[in-house]
Design a protein around this motif. Sequence first.
Motif, mmCIF file in Angstrom:
data_model
loop_
_atom_site.group_PDB
_atom_site.id
_atom_site.type_symbol
_atom_site.label_atom_id
_atom_site.label_comp_id
_atom_site.label_asym_id
_atom_site.label_seq_id
_atom_site.Cartn_x
_atom_site.Cartn_y
_atom_site.Cartn_z
ATOM 1 N N ASP A 525 -32.651 -16.067 12.572
ATOM 2 C CA ASP A 525 -32.870 -15.814 13.928
ATOM 3 C C ASP A 525 -33.548 -14.596 14.312
ATOM 4 O O ASP A 525 -34.112 -13.933 13.284
ATOM 5 C CB ASP A 525 -31.284 -15.135 14.387
ATOM 6 C CG ASP A 525 -30.339 -16.219 14.045
ATOM 7 O OD1 ASP A 525 -30.107 -17.265 14.913
ATOM 8 O OD2 ASP A 525 -29.564 -16.131 12.983
ATOM 9 N N ALA A 526 -34.034 -14.673 15.494
ATOM 10 C CA ALA A 526 -34.919 -13.735 15.806
ATOM 11 C C ALA A 526 -34.595 -12.097 15.297
ATOM 12 O O ALA A 526 -33.331 -11.820 15.441
ATOM 13 C CB ALA A 526 -34.987 -13.277 17.363
ATOM 14 N N ALA A 527 -35.522 -11.287 15.051
ATOM 15 C CA ALA A 527 -35.268 -10.006 14.296
ATOM 16 C C ALA A 527 -34.409 -9.128 14.905
ATOM 17 O O ALA A 527 -33.746 -8.126 14.706
ATOM 18 C CB ALA A 527 -36.502 -9.559 13.787
ATOM 19 N N SER A 529 -31.880 -9.975 17.248
ATOM 20 C CA SER A 529 -30.794 -10.582 18.051
ATOM 21 C C SER A 529 -29.754 -10.014 17.207
ATOM 22 O O SER A 529 -29.562 -9.699 16.224
ATOM 23 C CB SER A 529 -31.029 -12.076 17.743
ATOM 24 O OG SER A 529 -31.000 -12.323 16.326
ATOM 25 N N PRO A 530 -28.505 -10.102 17.965
ATOM 26 C CA PRO A 530 -26.959 -9.715 17.201
ATOM 27 C C PRO A 530 -26.879 -10.710 16.122
ATOM 28 O O PRO A 530 -26.199 -10.232 15.104
ATOM 29 C CB PRO A 530 -26.287 -10.229 18.593
ATOM 30 C CG PRO A 530 -26.651 -9.979 19.596
ATOM 31 C CD PRO A 530 -28.381 -10.421 19.431
ATOM 32 N N ALA A 531 -27.255 -12.012 16.057
ATOM 33 C CA ALA A 531 -27.024 -12.678 14.926
ATOM 34 C C ALA A 531 -27.823 -12.180 13.617
ATOM 35 O O ALA A 531 -27.565 -12.185 12.640
ATOM 36 C CB ALA A 531 -27.575 -14.135 15.383
ATOM 37 N N ALA A 532 -29.054 -11.676 14.093
ATOM 38 C CA ALA A 532 -29.635 -11.052 12.959
ATOM 39 C C ALA A 532 -29.139 -9.972 12.320
ATOM 40 O O ALA A 532 -29.121 -9.739 10.948
ATOM 41 C CB ALA A 532 -31.311 -10.897 13.308
ATOM 42 N N GLU A 533 -28.745 -9.033 13.330
ATOM 43 C CA GLU A 533 -27.903 -8.033 12.864
ATOM 44 C C GLU A 533 -26.746 -8.245 11.992
ATOM 45 O O GLU A 533 -26.459 -7.411 10.859
ATOM 46 C CB GLU A 533 -27.555 -7.091 14.045
ATOM 47 C CG GLU A 533 -28.654 -6.301 14.665
ATOM 48 C CD GLU A 533 -28.152 -5.614 15.752
ATOM 49 O OE1 GLU A 533 -26.990 -5.359 15.837
ATOM 50 O OE2 GLU A 533 -29.263 -5.054 16.648
ATOM 51 N N GLN A 534 -26.021 -9.332 12.403
ATOM 52 C CA GLN A 534 -24.909 -9.613 11.383
ATOM 53 C C GLN A 534 -25.386 -10.109 10.170
ATOM 54 O O GLN A 534 -24.704 -10.218 9.110
ATOM 55 C CB GLN A 534 -24.159 -10.731 12.186
ATOM 56 C CG GLN A 534 -22.651 -11.144 11.568
ATOM 57 C CD GLN A 534 -21.976 -10.080 11.146
ATOM 58 O OE1 GLN A 534 -21.702 -9.400 12.160
ATOM 59 N NE2 GLN A 534 -21.247 -10.186 10.090
ATOM 60 N N THR A 535 -26.399 -10.906 10.136
ATOM 61 C CA THR A 535 -26.998 -11.487 8.870
ATOM 62 C C THR A 535 -27.131 -10.141 7.826
ATOM 63 O O THR A 535 -26.730 -9.958 6.580
ATOM 64 C CB THR A 535 -28.401 -12.014 9.065
ATOM 65 O OG1 THR A 535 -27.953 -13.373 9.831
ATOM 66 C CG2 THR A 535 -28.976 -12.595 7.831
ATOM 67 N N VAL A 536 -27.836 -9.128 8.387
ATOM 68 C CA VAL A 536 -28.103 -7.856 7.541
ATOM 69 C C VAL A 536 -26.906 -7.085 7.107
ATOM 70 O O VAL A 536 -26.730 -6.826 6.099
ATOM 71 C CB VAL A 536 -28.973 -6.744 8.508
ATOM 72 C CG1 VAL A 536 -29.154 -5.537 7.832
ATOM 73 C CG2 VAL A 536 -30.355 -7.236 8.794
ATOM 74 N N ARG A 537 -25.858 -7.186 7.803
ATOM 75 C CA ARG A 537 -24.494 -6.724 7.603
ATOM 76 C C ARG A 537 -24.102 -7.324 6.288
ATOM 77 O O ARG A 537 -23.599 -6.838 5.357
ATOM 78 C CB ARG A 537 -23.775 -6.631 8.606
ATOM 79 C CG ARG A 537 -23.543 -5.716 9.929
ATOM 80 C CD ARG A 537 -22.657 -5.794 10.543
ATOM 81 N NE ARG A 537 -22.638 -4.972 12.014
ATOM 82 C CZ ARG A 537 -23.271 -5.536 13.058
ATOM 83 N NH1 ARG A 537 -23.277 -6.878 13.052
ATOM 84 N NH2 ARG A 537 -23.423 -4.639 14.048
ATOM 85 N N GLU A 538 -24.034 -8.877 6.413
ATOM 86 C CA GLU A 538 -23.704 -9.580 5.466
ATOM 87 C C GLU A 538 -24.580 -9.451 4.096
ATOM 88 O O GLU A 538 -24.165 -9.502 3.050
ATOM 89 C CB GLU A 538 -23.619 -11.092 5.844
ATOM 90 C CG GLU A 538 -22.490 -11.229 6.818
ATOM 91 C CD GLU A 538 -22.651 -12.767 7.668
ATOM 92 O OE1 GLU A 538 -23.286 -13.510 6.649
ATOM 93 O OE2 GLU A 538 -21.912 -13.120 8.302
ATOM 94 N N LEU A 539 -25.935 -9.182 4.187
ATOM 95 C CA LEU A 539 -26.806 -8.941 3.123
ATOM 96 C C LEU A 539 -26.518 -7.707 2.522
ATOM 97 O O LEU A 539 -26.411 -7.865 1.365
ATOM 98 C CB LEU A 539 -28.411 -8.970 3.701
ATOM 99 C CG LEU A 539 -29.202 -10.244 3.703
ATOM 100 C CD1 LEU A 539 -30.384 -9.993 4.329
ATOM 101 C CD2 LEU A 539 -29.186 -10.873 2.449
#
Length: 743
Positions: A525-527, A529-539
């Motif tokens: 997802d775009a860097a 975007s809220p979806a990208a922020e959620q990916t970082v949390r999971e990472l």
Amino acid sequence: MPSSAPARSRPAPWSGETRPPRRSRWATLLRVLLPALLIVGWLAVAGVGGPFFGKISEVSTNDQSSFLPESTESTRVTDLQGQFRDSDAIPAIVLLVREGGLEPADRAWAEETVASVQDSGPVEGRLSPPIPSEDGEALQVVVPLPDGEVVEDVEALSERFAQDRPEGLQAYVTGPAGFTADLVAGFEGIDGLLLGVALAVVFVILLVVYRSPVLPVLVLLTSVFALSAAILVVYWLAANDLVTISGQVQGILFILVVGAATDYSLLYTARYRDALLHHRGRAEATRAALKGSVEPIVASGATVIAGLLCLLLSDLASNQALGPVASVGIVMSILAALSFLPAVLYATGRGAFWPFRPRFDASGAERVRVVGHGAGHRPTVEGRGVWASVARFVARAPRAIWVVTTAVLLVLAGFSTQFQATGVEQSELVLGESQARDGQEALAEHFPGGSGSPAVVLVPTGSLDAAVTAIEDTAGVADVSAVANDSPSGTLPLGENAAPPVGPFAGVEPTEAEGLYQLQATLADAADSPAAEQTVRELRENLAAVDEEILVGGTTATNLDTNETSIADRTLIIPVILVVITLILMLLLRSVLAPVLLILTTVVSFFSALGVAALVFEHVLGLPGADPSVPLFGFVFLVALGIDYNIFLMSRVREESLVHGTRAGILRGLTLTGGVITSAGIVLAATFAALAVIPIMFLVQLAFIVAFGVLLDALIVRSLLVPALTYDIGRAIWWPAHRRIDL
């Protein structure tokens, strides 16, 4: 029989009092020298500080990562990244798109242009080769730009990829460098456009208020001189790394000083004009005006400063900087309004109000007369005028007025729950047209949305394999690679989906520094975007299970940490501000109940403004949300500045109540201060509204919230709610000192 009294003791025909003894030459000289020295001193300050209007941008930054505390994970990654690179280049992404599929000529032209840019710049490092998309419709080139003149470099890059471009091939410059260029360009109008609009609007309002061509110029000079002094101090603080200022802090400083200095000038000017009605001499009028205005102006300024300094509790350097920077502006506004303006009005006298000069009234008649007050009587105001009518309206039905106005405000406040302040995408920060935003949308159609702005993962060397597996297993990650200085592209693909290390990658190993590898996880997802922020949390969660020493940073992580820090700041600072301002009001009004009620009315007014803003932003302007710091900044300014008008009103009410009683004092205070406070509110609202000329979403939203909230405070809360509520309560409003003031 003729009087034998000395001539110097004869009654003055205009006052009924004895004529004072002749002044000494030194006293006369001082009356001339002191105003002259003050005027010349402020002219010197303006002469020195004026050139710094254009220089202050040189010591400001809009780099979001520089505002985060050192303890955040993304900041630690940024600091350690320096071990893997020789420069602080900002990546730009050049996207080339042809709908229906790229042609061989497109690829050849792209390779030729990349080689030309690599040779002649503007670049700092190696460009990536043109990377094709899986659908065959787009090419992507990562261009490292030097961290300096980003706007000029992005424009130059756009021009290079426009030269001789095959017809039908679209080109965009996006990525971190593209969005940074948009942000910097958006703030470029702060030095000239913002200040020019604010001063022009204030000048027009002052012309209407004073109906004089002279007085508005003197008031604006007061504001400009205060701003010159403030900029001089702030520039020195920033140049010596004592504060970190941004474009938004700079813009707020300009607007705050112009608005506050004008407000304080309006209050002093009103007192001075009133004093000229009761005193023949300018010196006596000046002393009377200063006596009546110093306490409310200093108290008002101290309240604003106290609220602003609470921002020092913030973990964000940008919020921390606004506290002392804006406080410097308020201090200079107070000094200018209580030194330069009295001096220049003393020098010009009644001529400053031309053509409507105030005439000395030898009868000594009161401007406002309240009749019918005393035991068992309801007072009312005699006379004409809007504020005399408002005072009579308040006296007739105080309880109905404060109940109805409170109910309306609470209904509006209910909509504040719809105000979304959890952060906005970087692509939405700048309003209007944006090549970077259009390019980001096109990039997401042909490549993983996070291309060019990967999550940066720093991994201890012993945990590399496990970390790569954890990254690949995280939903929202498109691919993973390692920084490898020996690789032609600067990176080495890793993971199960990576190609075998053959050809140019044969024998290439990830670069190791201080026992760490730097991995790059491209997000789907775009860097921003809220979806990208959620990916970082999971990472972060998945990698912490592998090794607690693994750190995740990058653009998305910086946005995430900034938003979370802003929300934490908001939760901490707002209650502190309320406590501090309440204590100051208690000292000023010598009361407990009155300050608590004033604070409650101001808080209700703030949430009402926030509720209206939520409706306007979503249903009228169509904005996607707000930065978490918008409600915090809005609260600081509305509570601190909104309480100003209550201070101006209630300090005068207390002054009048000590002589005439509480209810009569309320009506007199409302009538005497109504015009000046309303004018001050309109001026301050207009100056903050000028922030909307800067196409930055944060400033546009703050402009609306503060401007609307100030008008709500000045026109409704201070004009109706507070007078009606205090009138209904009566003498008890001064509890526990209420027994000292008679009804």
